[in-house]
Design a protein around this motif. Structure first.
Motif, PDB file in Angstrom:
ATOM      1  N   SER A   5      24.249 -62.387  -7.025  1.00  0.00           N
ATOM      2  CA  SER A   5      25.063 -61.242  -7.087  1.00  0.00           C
ATOM      3  C   SER A   5      24.465 -60.677  -8.461  1.00  0.00           C
ATOM      4  O   SER A   5      23.581 -61.050  -9.197  1.00  0.00           O
ATOM      5  N   GLY A   6      24.363 -59.345  -8.829  1.00  0.00           N
ATOM      6  CA  GLY A   6      24.119 -58.590 -10.090  1.00  0.00           C
ATOM      7  C   GLY A   6      22.986 -57.820  -9.888  1.00  0.00           C
ATOM      8  O   GLY A   6      22.726 -57.295 -11.065  1.00  0.00           O
ATOM      9  N   GLY A   7      22.347 -57.676  -8.859  1.00  0.00           N
ATOM     10  CA  GLY A   7      20.966 -56.692  -8.602  1.00  0.00           C
ATOM     11  C   GLY A   7      21.820 -55.268  -8.825  1.00  0.00           C
ATOM     12  O   GLY A   7      23.012 -55.039  -9.042  1.00  0.00           O
ATOM     13  N   GLY A   8      20.689 -54.559  -9.074  1.00  0.00           N
ATOM     14  CA  GLY A   8      20.719 -52.962  -9.168  1.00  0.00           C
ATOM     15  C   GLY A   8      19.791 -52.179  -9.681  1.00  0.00           C
ATOM     16  O   GLY A   8      18.666 -52.751  -9.581  1.00  0.00           O
ATOM     17  N   LEU A   9      19.975 -51.033 -10.062  1.00  0.00           N
ATOM     18  CA  LEU A   9      18.904 -50.214 -10.721  1.00  0.00           C
ATOM     19  C   LEU A   9      18.919 -50.195 -12.279  1.00  0.00           C
ATOM     20  O   LEU A   9      20.015 -50.150 -12.897  1.00  0.00           O
ATOM     21  N   ALA A  10      17.756 -50.348 -12.893  1.00  0.00           N
ATOM     22  CA  ALA A  10      17.726 -50.279 -14.127  1.00  0.00           C
ATOM     23  C   ALA A  10      16.522 -49.425 -14.461  1.00  0.00           C
ATOM     24  O   ALA A  10      15.581 -49.363 -13.723  1.00  0.00           O
ATOM     25  N   GLN A  11      16.446 -49.052 -15.873  1.00  0.00           N
ATOM     26  CA  GLN A  11      15.202 -48.350 -16.157  1.00  0.00           C
ATOM     27  C   GLN A  11      14.272 -49.194 -16.833  1.00  0.00           C
ATOM     28  O   GLN A  11      14.561 -50.402 -17.314  1.00  0.00           O
ATOM     29  N   ASP A  88       8.871 -55.580 -11.846  1.00  0.00           N
ATOM     30  CA  ASP A  88       9.886 -56.423 -11.636  1.00  0.00           C
ATOM     31  C   ASP A  88      10.753 -56.190 -10.412  1.00  0.00           C
ATOM     32  O   ASP A  88      11.449 -56.813  -9.947  1.00  0.00           O
ATOM     33  N   THR A  89      10.514 -55.088  -9.818  1.00  0.00           N
ATOM     34  CA  THR A  89      11.164 -54.736  -8.526  1.00  0.00           C
ATOM     35  C   THR A  89      11.016 -55.571  -7.532  1.00  0.00           C
ATOM     36  O   THR A  89       9.971 -55.994  -7.181  1.00  0.00           O
ATOM     37  N   ALA A  90      12.249 -55.954  -6.816  1.00  0.00           N
ATOM     38  CA  ALA A  90      11.948 -57.067  -5.866  1.00  0.00           C
ATOM     39  C   ALA A  90      13.304 -57.403  -5.449  1.00  0.00           C
ATOM     40  O   ALA A  90      14.350 -57.121  -5.981  1.00  0.00           O
ATOM     41  N   VAL A  91      13.534 -58.120  -4.232  1.00  0.00           N
ATOM     42  CA  VAL A  91      14.768 -58.786  -4.024  1.00  0.00           C
ATOM     43  C   VAL A  91      14.623 -60.350  -4.487  1.00  0.00           C
ATOM     44  O   VAL A  91      13.743 -60.873  -4.402  1.00  0.00           O
ATOM     45  N   TYR A  92      15.584 -60.677  -5.084  1.00  0.00           N
ATOM     46  CA  TYR A  92      15.836 -61.890  -5.853  1.00  0.00           C
ATOM     47  C   TYR A  92      16.782 -62.687  -5.217  1.00  0.00           C
ATOM     48  O   TYR A  92      17.818 -62.399  -4.726  1.00  0.00           O
ATOM     49  N   TYR A  93      16.357 -64.142  -5.256  1.00  0.00           N
ATOM     50  CA  TYR A  93      16.863 -65.107  -4.651  1.00  0.00           C
ATOM     51  C   TYR A  93      17.516 -66.205  -5.703  1.00  0.00           C
ATOM     52  O   TYR A  93      16.517 -66.764  -6.293  1.00  0.00           O
ATOM     53  N   CYS A  94      18.411 -67.018  -5.439  1.00  0.00           N
ATOM     54  CA  CYS A  94      18.553 -68.021  -6.081  1.00  0.00           C
ATOM     55  C   CYS A  94      18.516 -69.240  -5.091  1.00  0.00           C
ATOM     56  O   CYS A  94      18.736 -69.146  -3.931  1.00  0.00           O
ATOM     57  N   ALA A  95      17.961 -70.666  -5.499  1.00  0.00           N
ATOM     58  CA  ALA A  95      17.925 -71.655  -4.650  1.00  0.00           C
ATOM     59  C   ALA A  95      18.179 -72.905  -5.158  1.00  0.00           C
ATOM     60  O   ALA A  95      18.201 -72.913  -6.551  1.00  0.00           O
ATOM     61  N   ALA A  96      18.340 -73.704  -4.512  1.00  0.00           N
ATOM     62  CA  ALA A  96      18.551 -75.143  -5.135  1.00  0.00           C
ATOM     63  C   ALA A  96      17.667 -76.168  -4.276  1.00  0.00           C
ATOM     64  O   ALA A  96      17.360 -76.174  -3.141  1.00  0.00           O
ATOM     65  N   GLU A 109       9.795 -76.173  -1.415  1.00  0.00           N
ATOM     66  CA  GLU A 109      10.322 -77.188  -2.167  1.00  0.00           C
ATOM     67  C   GLU A 109      11.825 -77.002  -2.530  1.00  0.00           C
ATOM     68  O   GLU A 109      12.443 -78.171  -2.552  1.00  0.00           O
ATOM     69  N   TYR A 110      12.394 -76.083  -2.019  1.00  0.00           N
ATOM     70  CA  TYR A 110      13.891 -75.817  -1.952  1.00  0.00           C
ATOM     71  C   TYR A 110      14.637 -75.976  -0.930  1.00  0.00           C
ATOM     72  O   TYR A 110      14.068 -75.412   0.024  1.00  0.00           O
ATOM     73  N   ASP A 111      15.704 -76.519  -1.060  1.00  0.00           N
ATOM     74  CA  ASP A 111      16.414 -76.914   0.152  1.00  0.00           C
ATOM     75  C   ASP A 111      17.450 -75.946   0.548  1.00  0.00           C
ATOM     76  O   ASP A 111      17.900 -75.796   1.774  1.00  0.00           O
ATOM     77  N   TYR A 112      18.031 -75.004  -0.359  1.00  0.00           N
ATOM     78  CA  TYR A 112      19.063 -74.282  -0.014  1.00  0.00           C
ATOM     79  C   TYR A 112      18.908 -73.092  -0.622  1.00  0.00           C
ATOM     80  O   TYR A 112      18.228 -72.804  -1.995  1.00  0.00           O
ATOM     81  N   TRP A 113      19.289 -72.005   0.073  1.00  0.00           N
ATOM     82  CA  TRP A 113      18.982 -70.472  -0.340  1.00  0.00           C
ATOM     83  C   TRP A 113      20.220 -69.712  -0.506  1.00  0.00           C
ATOM     84  O   TRP A 113      20.912 -69.889   0.622  1.00  0.00           O
ATOM     85  N   GLY A 114      20.383 -68.879  -1.242  1.00  0.00           N
ATOM     86  CA  GLY A 114      21.299 -67.756  -1.307  1.00  0.00           C
ATOM     87  C   GLY A 114      20.652 -66.416  -0.624  1.00  0.00           C
ATOM     88  O   GLY A 114      19.675 -66.479  -0.382  1.00  0.00           O
ATOM     89  N   GLN A 115      21.579 -65.503  -0.271  1.00  0.00           N
ATOM     90  CA  GLN A 115      21.138 -64.201   0.128  1.00  0.00           C
ATOM     91  C   GLN A 115      20.514 -63.451  -1.023  1.00  0.00           C
ATOM     92  O   GLN A 115      20.723 -63.754  -2.269  1.00  0.00           O
ATOM     93  N   GLY A 116      19.645 -62.543  -0.742  1.00  0.00           N
ATOM     94  CA  GLY A 116      19.008 -61.912  -1.827  1.00  0.00           C
ATOM     95  C   GLY A 116      19.782 -60.794  -2.517  1.00  0.00           C
ATOM     96  O   GLY A 116      20.797 -60.066  -1.897  1.00  0.00           O
ATOM     97  N   THR A 117      19.397 -60.344  -3.905  1.00  0.00           N
ATOM     98  CA  THR A 117      20.015 -59.328  -4.307  1.00  0.00           C
ATOM     99  C   THR A 117      18.971 -58.465  -4.872  1.00  0.00           C
ATOM    100  O   THR A 117      18.059 -58.803  -5.475  1.00  0.00           O
ATOM    101  N   GLN A 118      18.967 -57.124  -4.693  1.00  0.00           N
ATOM    102  CA  GLN A 118      17.852 -56.219  -4.811  1.00  0.00           C
ATOM    103  C   GLN A 118      17.887 -55.708  -6.629  1.00  0.00           C
ATOM    104  O   GLN A 118      18.969 -55.300  -6.834  1.00  0.00           O
ATOM    105  N   VAL A 119      16.715 -55.841  -7.053  1.00  0.00           N
ATOM    106  CA  VAL A 119      16.710 -55.347  -8.314  1.00  0.00           C
ATOM    107  C   VAL A 119      15.531 -54.261  -8.330  1.00  0.00           C
ATOM    108  O   VAL A 119      14.570 -54.434  -7.645  1.00  0.00           O
ATOM    109  N   THR A 120      15.872 -52.989  -8.793  1.00  0.00           N
ATOM    110  CA  THR A 120      14.983 -51.901  -8.610  1.00  0.00           C
ATOM    111  C   THR A 120      14.947 -51.456 -10.221  1.00  0.00           C
ATOM    112  O   THR A 120      15.939 -51.044 -10.912  1.00  0.00           O
ATOM    113  N   VAL A 121      13.530 -51.551 -10.535  1.00  0.00           N
ATOM    114  CA  VAL A 121      13.428 -50.814 -12.172  1.00  0.00           C
ATOM    115  C   VAL A 121      12.513 -49.731 -11.875  1.00  0.00           C
ATOM    116  O   VAL A 121      11.436 -49.583 -11.401  1.00  0.00           O
TER     117      VAL A 121
END
Length: 123
Positions: A5-11, A88-96, A109-121
Motif C-alpha cells: 500500500s501507499g502508492g499514489g501521485l507525487a510531483q 519512477d512511475t510504475a506499479v510497485y510490488y513487494c516480494a519475499a 528468485e522470489y517466492d511470494y508476491w503482493g499485489q501492486g501499488t501504483q506510483v505516478t510521478v
C-alpha cells in the motif's frame, strides 16, 4: 501473504512511502524485496533487505534516493522514496525470497508476491 500500500501521485522531487504488510508465517529466513513494473516491461529490481540481519541492496537507479527498511515487531517492510523522478512511475510490488542473507535481484528468485501499488510521478 503480502499486502502493499501507499502508492499514489507525487510531483517530481517529492516523496512517497510504500508499505508492505507481511502475514502468514515468520519471515526471519526471508529477504524482502521491492520491484517495479511499467507497461510492456518485466519487473525491475528496486531494493531488498534481509529480514534477519537488516542488510540492504539497491538498484543503481534509486541508490541515494530510496530507503528500504523493516519493522520486525509490526511485520512491515517500507520503501521510503525521496527525490522522485517521472521515470519512477510504475506499479510497485513487494516480494519475499526464502533466503537468510543473499539479497536477490531477479524476480524469479522470489517466492511470494503482493499485489501492486501504483506510483505516478508528475513532472
Amino acid at each position: 501473504q503480502l499486502q502493499a500500500s501507499g502508492g499514489g501521485l507525487a510531483q517530481a522531487g517529492g516523496s512517497l512511502r510504500l508499505s508492505c504488510a507481511a502475514s502468514g508465517h515468520g519471515f526471519n529466513s526471508y529477504v524482502m524485496g521491492w520491484f517495479r513494473q511499467t507497461p510492456g516491461k518485466g519487473r525491475e529490481f528496486v531494493a531488498a533487505i534481509s529480514w534477519r540481519f537488516g542488510g540492504t541492496h539497491y538498484a543503481d537507479s534509486v541508490k541515494g534516493r530510496f530507503t528500504i527498511s523493516r519493522d520486525k515487531a509490526k511485520n512491515m517492510v517500507y520503501l521510503q522514496m525521496d527525490s522522485l523522478k517521472p521515470e519512477d512511475t510504475a506499479v510497485y510490488y513487494c516480494a519475499a525470497d526464502y533466503s537468510i542473507a543473499e539479497l536477490a535481484t531477479e524476480s524469479y528468485e522470489y517466492d511470494y508476491w503482493g499485489q501492486g501499488t501504483q506510483v505516478t510521478v508528475s513532472s
